[in-house]
Motif scaffolding. Structure first.
Motif, PDB file in Angstrom:
ATOM      1  N   SER A 269      40.882  30.695  40.918  1.00 30.02           N
ATOM      2  CA  SER A 269      41.442  30.733  39.575  1.00 30.02           C
ATOM      3  C   SER A 269      41.448  32.146  38.993  1.00 30.02           C
ATOM      4  O   SER A 269      42.432  32.565  38.385  1.00 30.02           O
ATOM      5  CB  SER A 269      40.654  29.789  38.665  1.00 30.02           C
ATOM      6  OG  SER A 269      41.126  29.851  37.343  1.00 30.02           O
ATOM      7  N   LEU A 270      40.362  32.907  39.195  1.00 32.79           N
ATOM      8  CA  LEU A 270      40.236  34.216  38.566  1.00 32.79           C
ATOM      9  C   LEU A 270      41.007  35.308  39.297  1.00 32.79           C
ATOM     10  O   LEU A 270      41.653  36.155  38.670  1.00 32.79           O
ATOM     11  CB  LEU A 270      38.755  34.601  38.467  1.00 32.79           C
ATOM     12  CG  LEU A 270      37.895  33.705  37.555  1.00 32.79           C
ATOM     13  CD1 LEU A 270      36.452  34.188  37.555  1.00 32.79           C
ATOM     14  CD2 LEU A 270      38.452  33.662  36.150  1.00 32.79           C
ATOM     15  N   LEU A 271      40.948  35.294  40.620  1.00 31.77           N
ATOM     16  CA  LEU A 271      41.551  36.386  41.396  1.00 31.77           C
ATOM     17  C   LEU A 271      42.967  36.074  41.856  1.00 31.77           C
ATOM     18  O   LEU A 271      43.823  36.961  41.878  1.00 31.77           O
ATOM     19  CB  LEU A 271      40.672  36.720  42.610  1.00 31.77           C
ATOM     20  CG  LEU A 271      39.275  37.268  42.306  1.00 31.77           C
ATOM     21  CD1 LEU A 271      38.571  37.651  43.599  1.00 31.77           C
ATOM     22  CD2 LEU A 271      39.355  38.482  41.374  1.00 31.77           C
ATOM     23  N   PHE A 272      43.222  34.829  42.243  1.00 32.76           N
ATOM     24  CA  PHE A 272      44.516  34.488  42.843  1.00 32.76           C
ATOM     25  C   PHE A 272      45.414  33.670  41.925  1.00 32.76           C
ATOM     26  O   PHE A 272      46.533  33.332  42.305  1.00 32.76           O
ATOM     27  CB  PHE A 272      44.300  33.733  44.153  1.00 32.76           C
ATOM     28  CG  PHE A 272      43.543  34.520  45.188  1.00 32.76           C
ATOM     29  CD1 PHE A 272      44.173  35.509  45.927  1.00 32.76           C
ATOM     30  CD2 PHE A 272      42.198  34.293  45.407  1.00 32.76           C
ATOM     31  CE1 PHE A 272      43.479  36.230  46.877  1.00 32.76           C
ATOM     32  CE2 PHE A 272      41.496  35.011  46.352  1.00 32.76           C
ATOM     33  CZ  PHE A 272      42.138  35.995  47.083  1.00 32.76           C
ATOM     34  N   GLN A 273      44.927  33.341  40.737  1.00 35.10           N
ATOM     35  CA  GLN A 273      45.706  32.566  39.762  1.00 35.10           C
ATOM     36  C   GLN A 273      46.254  31.262  40.352  1.00 35.10           C
ATOM     37  O   GLN A 273      47.393  30.869  40.097  1.00 35.10           O
ATOM     38  CB  GLN A 273      46.860  33.408  39.188  1.00 35.10           C
ATOM     39  CG  GLN A 273      46.433  34.521  38.245  1.00 35.10           C
ATOM     40  CD  GLN A 273      45.898  35.727  38.982  1.00 35.10           C
ATOM     41  OE1 GLN A 273      46.510  36.197  39.941  1.00 35.10           O
ATOM     42  NE2 GLN A 273      44.772  36.256  38.538  1.00 35.10           N
TER      43      GLN A 273
END
Length: 395
Positions: A269-273
């Protein structure tokens, strides 16, 4: 003669071999000894012969990045000859295997959410009327784009079939419609991944592959580690049942698997959306079921293996086909039927459909009933085999 007879007999000494010859003899002895040991170690010998054969068979026959005969549904409100000709033209590309006729848009959505179809061909009710009037109507091609590799070839083939689709139908008074560009257009709706980003397909799949590798590895060495260290006898001397020992060894790794799943979801969720569209509760429950299935398989390996090396070899022997035949790296429908049947027997195949559907499509328990049921059945069989093997090992 008598004096010579009394002399001691001189026995010639063998020629003394140099250090190089002695070193060569020791090398040959060790060389032969190692081959004898490999021959006696049957799991290692099976790995030496089996892994190259498995890789050759899978990469040579089962891997195909341009899948055809993809499951497709048709939703049409126009049963005219023109509409049937369009459907026939799309079928003739060999990319679309029409298996369902949807009764409405809700039914078509249900087929996609449950992973029964990869495409839906939707023809509006007044398609033929608009075409005859020269209004250039649209034919909607809905694609499940969670795996962009599996759909790109079919979409390109559908767009290319537009020119020749109505050659037989546009004759006589309608011949003028066939002289220029196609009198209709194919509108492609790529759902769940409109930009075709591969990370939306790979990142959710990593949850399944990482859990498979780690859960198998941890539990495959659990019993063999106890036997090698001599602590299994101490466990058996305690007032504890064999099943309780097995469950006590498996339970901590369920927590480890849950931590791994949470870590991957946060990073995704945070890095790869990569979003989580569906219910986290649904994903958690089915992930725990998948973890228990892999732990049971790994525990069965630990009761069969003699040492930790053999346990690791068995783990790799199971993990390699799981990764290649599950649809993680290559489109599942691009494989031949024997490979698809083999993949259907592996838990990773069903879990990848579950995790991608929940995260990207928002599917619920009802949509995933088939894959969840297959995963539960595999878990039940694996647990039963693990319990029986564990009792036989202790006896």
């Amino acid at each position: 003669m008598s004096a010579q007879a009394g002399l001691p007999r001189v026995v010639p000494r063998p020629a003394r071999r140099g250090p190089l010859a002695q070193s060569w003899q020791r090398f040959v002895a060790m060389f032969v000894k190692e081959f004898i040991q490999l021959r006696r170690d049957r799991p290692t010998f099976a790995m030496i012969v089996g892994i190259p054969l498995i890789q050759l068979m899978l990469f040579g026959y089962a891997i195909n990045t341009d899948p055809k005969h993809l499951p497709t549904a048709v939703l049409t409100g126009d049963d005219s000859p023109i509409a049937r000709a369009l459907i026939g033209a799309l079928r003739a590309t060999d990319y679309f295997n029409i298996k369902y006729v949807a009764r409405g848009e809700a039914d078509a959505d249900k087929l996609i959410l449950s992973n029964k179809v990869q495409f839906v061909i939707q023809i509006p009710p007044d398609f033929s009327r608009q075409l005859v009037r020269g209004e250039k109507p649209g034919l909607l091609l809905i694609a499940d784009a969670t795996d962009p590799t599996a759909t790109s070839g079919a979409v390109a083939a559908a767009l290319g079939a537009a020119n020749q689709a109505l050659d037989r139908e546009l004759t006589g008074p309608l011949a003028s419609l066939a002289q220029n560009a196609p009198p209709y257009e194919i509108r492609v709706h790529r759902r769940y991944n409109p930009a075709g980003e591969t990370r939306r397909n790979i990142v959710p799949g990593l949850i399944g592959t990482i859990l498979t590798m780690t859960m198998l590895m941890y539990t495959a060495m659990s019993v063999t580690r106890e036997i090698e260290r001599g602590t299994m006898e101490a466990l058996l001397a305690m007032p504890i049942l064999p099943v309780e020992i097995m469950l006590g060894k498996i339970a901590p790794y369920v927590v480890v698997g849950a931590v791994q799943m949470s870590t991957i979801l946060i990073v995704a969720s945070l890095l790869f959306q990569v979003p989580v569209v569906g219910s986290l509760f649904t994903l958690t429950v089915l992930t725990l079921l998948f973890i228990i299935a892999n732990l049971s398989v790994g525990y069965t390996f630990s009761t069969v293996a003699v040492n930790q090396l053999q346990a690791m070899q068995m783990t790799f022997f199971f993990f390699l086909p799981s990764m290649l035949l599950s649809g993680f790296l290559f489109p599942f429908h691009g494989m031949p039927m024997w490979a698809q049947y083999t993949g259907e027997a592996l838990p990773l195949t069903h879990y990848l459909r579950i995790v991608r559907s929940v995260m990207l499509k928002g599917s619920n328990f009802g949509d995933l009933a088939v894959d969840a049921g297959a995963l539960a059945a595999f878990t039940l069989v694996a647990m039963s085999v693990a319990v029986m093997r564990f009792r036989q090992t202790l006896d």
